[in-house]
Write a protein that holds these residues in place. Structure first.
Motif, mmCIF file in Angstrom:
data_model
loop_
_atom_site.group_PDB
_atom_site.id
_atom_site.type_symbol
_atom_site.label_atom_id
_atom_site.label_comp_id
_atom_site.label_asym_id
_atom_site.label_seq_id
_atom_site.Cartn_x
_atom_site.Cartn_y
_atom_site.Cartn_z
ATOM 1 N N ARG A 8 4.240 7.146 -4.335
ATOM 2 C CA ARG A 8 4.438 8.026 -3.183
ATOM 3 C C ARG A 8 5.918 8.143 -2.834
ATOM 4 N NH1 ARG A 8 6.316 8.511 1.407
ATOM 5 N NH2 ARG A 8 7.048 6.365 1.274
ATOM 6 N N ARG A 9 6.404 9.328 -2.769
ATOM 7 C CA ARG A 9 7.793 9.599 -2.427
ATOM 8 C C ARG A 9 7.809 10.926 -1.697
ATOM 9 N NH1 ARG A 9 9.650 5.424 -3.336
ATOM 10 N NH2 ARG A 9 9.631 5.578 -1.106
ATOM 11 N N SER A 10 8.689 11.120 -0.746
ATOM 12 C CA SER A 10 8.749 12.427 -0.087
ATOM 13 C C SER A 10 9.257 13.461 -1.080
ATOM 14 C CB SER A 10 9.679 12.369 1.124
ATOM 15 O OG SER A 10 9.099 11.577 2.126
ATOM 16 N N ARG B 11 10.281 17.473 -1.508
ATOM 17 C CA ARG B 11 10.646 18.621 -0.658
ATOM 18 C C ARG B 11 10.877 19.905 -1.446
ATOM 19 N NH1 ARG B 11 13.163 14.063 1.274
ATOM 20 N NH2 ARG B 11 12.641 13.482 3.412
ATOM 21 N N GLN C 203 13.280 23.832 7.037
ATOM 22 C CA GLN C 203 13.411 22.677 6.155
ATOM 23 C C GLN C 203 12.865 23.047 4.791
ATOM 24 O OE1 GLN C 203 12.318 18.850 7.496
ATOM 25 N NE2 GLN C 203 12.634 19.381 9.633
ATOM 26 N N THR D 61 6.120 14.390 4.949
ATOM 27 C CA THR D 61 5.663 14.450 6.339
ATOM 28 C C THR D 61 6.826 14.953 7.183
ATOM 29 O OG1 THR D 61 6.317 12.142 6.616
ATOM 30 C CG2 THR D 61 4.005 12.554 6.126
ATOM 31 N N GLY E 245 8.262 15.496 11.037
ATOM 32 C CA GLY E 245 8.164 15.303 12.485
ATOM 33 C C GLY E 245 9.112 16.230 13.222
#
Ligand SMILES: Cc1cc2nc3c(=O)[nH]c(=O)nc-3n(C[C@H](O)[C@H](O)[C@H](O)COP(=O)(O)O)c2cc1C
Length: 416
Positions: free
Chosen positions: A53-55, A57, A137, A192, A194
């Motif tokens: 698991r890694r962000s 983008r 983003q 994720t 925020g």
């Protein structure tokens, strides 16, 4: 038992390549998607999923089908104990305050755990608007699917009063983690988010009163690992546009950058095929003066001018942090010395003036900066956009002015 893919005759709508699920009309307006039974066995172990698991983008163009959406929804909120209706993620007092919304090209859908189905709430593709609410983003901008975790705190407050909000946020974290790990098992990448404008997201998703967006997850097939159905990795499509293959870094203030000067300039560059990177003095969410947000990918002291064809300083009151910043002034000098495209808008041309790269150059800026530019030897014109060889300056102050500024940079990068 396999849950049936139900096809109700009236109002049936087959959705493109999503052969596994069909949209049926429940009433005259709201459409339902009956999802296929979730898989309870996979080829990736929990340990592998955690370690992988890694962000992510950067997403490719391959869509995510309803089969994957169903699996993700189940991982987040699926019913795993049917007698009491207990779900995949823990919930304080079994209050289940979180609803999952899925923004897809086909519209916005809310997950209904009881029927393991989706209910369409909007027929419109809102992913672009969500990206904008998240400050453009990178993740949200190109995701195949955005998941919104929306919470109804009153469901918890009946039992837990002052702890209700805290418990609701904790539950959102559990759900998001389950979804991210499930995404890994489906070879999907996710991030994720925020940092978004809650009021804007609530409006876009037309959330009912008492239901507030808490968290977003953008996901899709990672840009660098798109696989075809037969498992091959397709050639990455070449970027299109007159300045395809060029790279620009947009330097924003960590606080109080001018929103449209970033987004509109970036929009013009993206349209021209320029690969853009956002940089700021600090990493972490940067805030615009109009309340939007951006996530810088590079911090200024790590920025290498050699990696880019253009260096662009975005304005806004916060840009004054770079007026006397040795790092920022060095970047401007380095870019000018290497004949890169060097651009600045509104008050940011003062950074170029202070770096002593405007001597004898026709330049413009927000009126408040005229004297500073002139003192540095610039020929101040006051035109909305000015280009003198490789140096581009703009007055900014409106989305239109930012677009024109972006266009001038794109033109310069495409050799016009
Ligand atoms: C509560 C929370 C909010 C976050 N918000 C954002 C965000 O707005 N934009 C973003 O790109 N990443 C966001 N992230 C992802 C983090 O940047 C990311 O988890 C962190 O860089 C660590 O990288 P990893 O996820 O690959 O381990 C958020 C993470 C959490 C837990």
């Amino acid at each position: 038992m396999k849950r049936l893919i139900i096809t109700l005759a009236a109002g049936l709508l087959l959705v493109g390549a999503h052969a596994y699920a069909r949209i049926r009309t429940r009433s005259s307006t709201r459409k339902m998607v009956q999802l296929t039974e979730p898989k309870l066995k996979g080829s990736v172990t929990l340990e592998e999923a955690i370690s992988r698991r890694r962000s992510v983008r950067q997403f490719g163009t391959r869509p995510v089908g309803f089969t994957q959406v169903g699996q993700l929804a189940w991982a987040g909120q699926g019913i795993t104990e049917p007698v009491r209706g207990l779900r995949a993620a823990p919930s304080a007092g079994e209050t289940y305050p979180i609803a999952l919304y899925f923004a897809l090209p086909e519209g916005l859908f809310v997950y209904k755990p009881a029927g393991h189905s989706l209910e369409q709430v909007l027929a419109q593709d809102v992913r672009g608007m969500l990206a904008s609410a998240a400050g453009m983003q990178e993740g949200a901008a190109r995701a195949a699917c955005d998941i919104i975790l929306a919470g109804a705190v009153r469901k918890v407050s009946a039992k837990f009063r002052s702890d209700a909000r805290k418990y609701m946020y904790m539950e959102a974290g559990h759900i998001a983690q389950n979804i991210q790990l499930q995404a890994v098992c489906l070879n999907l990448g996710s991030v994720t988010i925020g940092g978004f404008d809650s009021r804007e997201v609530k409006k876009i998703c037309k959330l009912a009163q008492g239901l507030d967006p808490i968290y977003m997850i953008s996901l899709g097939y990672p840009a660098d690992q798109q696989k075809t159905e037969d498992g091959r990795t397709p050639a990455v499509p070449a970027p299109i546009g007159p300045a395809a293959g060029k790279k620009a870094v947009l330097i924003i203030a960590s606080d109080n950058f001018r929103d449209d000067e970033l987004y509109e300039t970036k929009r013009m560059l993206d349209a021209a095929g320029v690969q853009t990177t956002i940089a700021a003095s600090r990493q972490g969410i940067a805030r615009g003066m109009l309340g939007n947000m951006a996530q810088p990918e590079v911090s200024l002291n790590r920025l290498r001018v050699d990696d880019y064809d253009a260096v662009v300083f975005v304005g806004g009151p916060g840009a004054a942090e770079y007026f006397d910043s040795p790092v920022a002034l060095n970047i401007a000098r380095d870019a000018a010395g290497k004949r890169k495209i060097l651009a600045a808008i509104s008050i940011a041309p003062t950074i170029l003036a202070n770096a002593n790269v405007l001597t004898g150059i026709r330049a413009t800026a927000f009126l408040s900066e005229r004297e500073r530019l002139q003192q540095a030897g610039a020929i101040y014109t006051g035109n909305p956009v000015e280009r003198d060889r490789f140096i581009i300056t703009g007055t900014g102050g409106s989305p239109r002015a930012s677009l024109d500024f972006g266009r001038a940079i794109a033109d310069a990068l495409s050799g016009k």
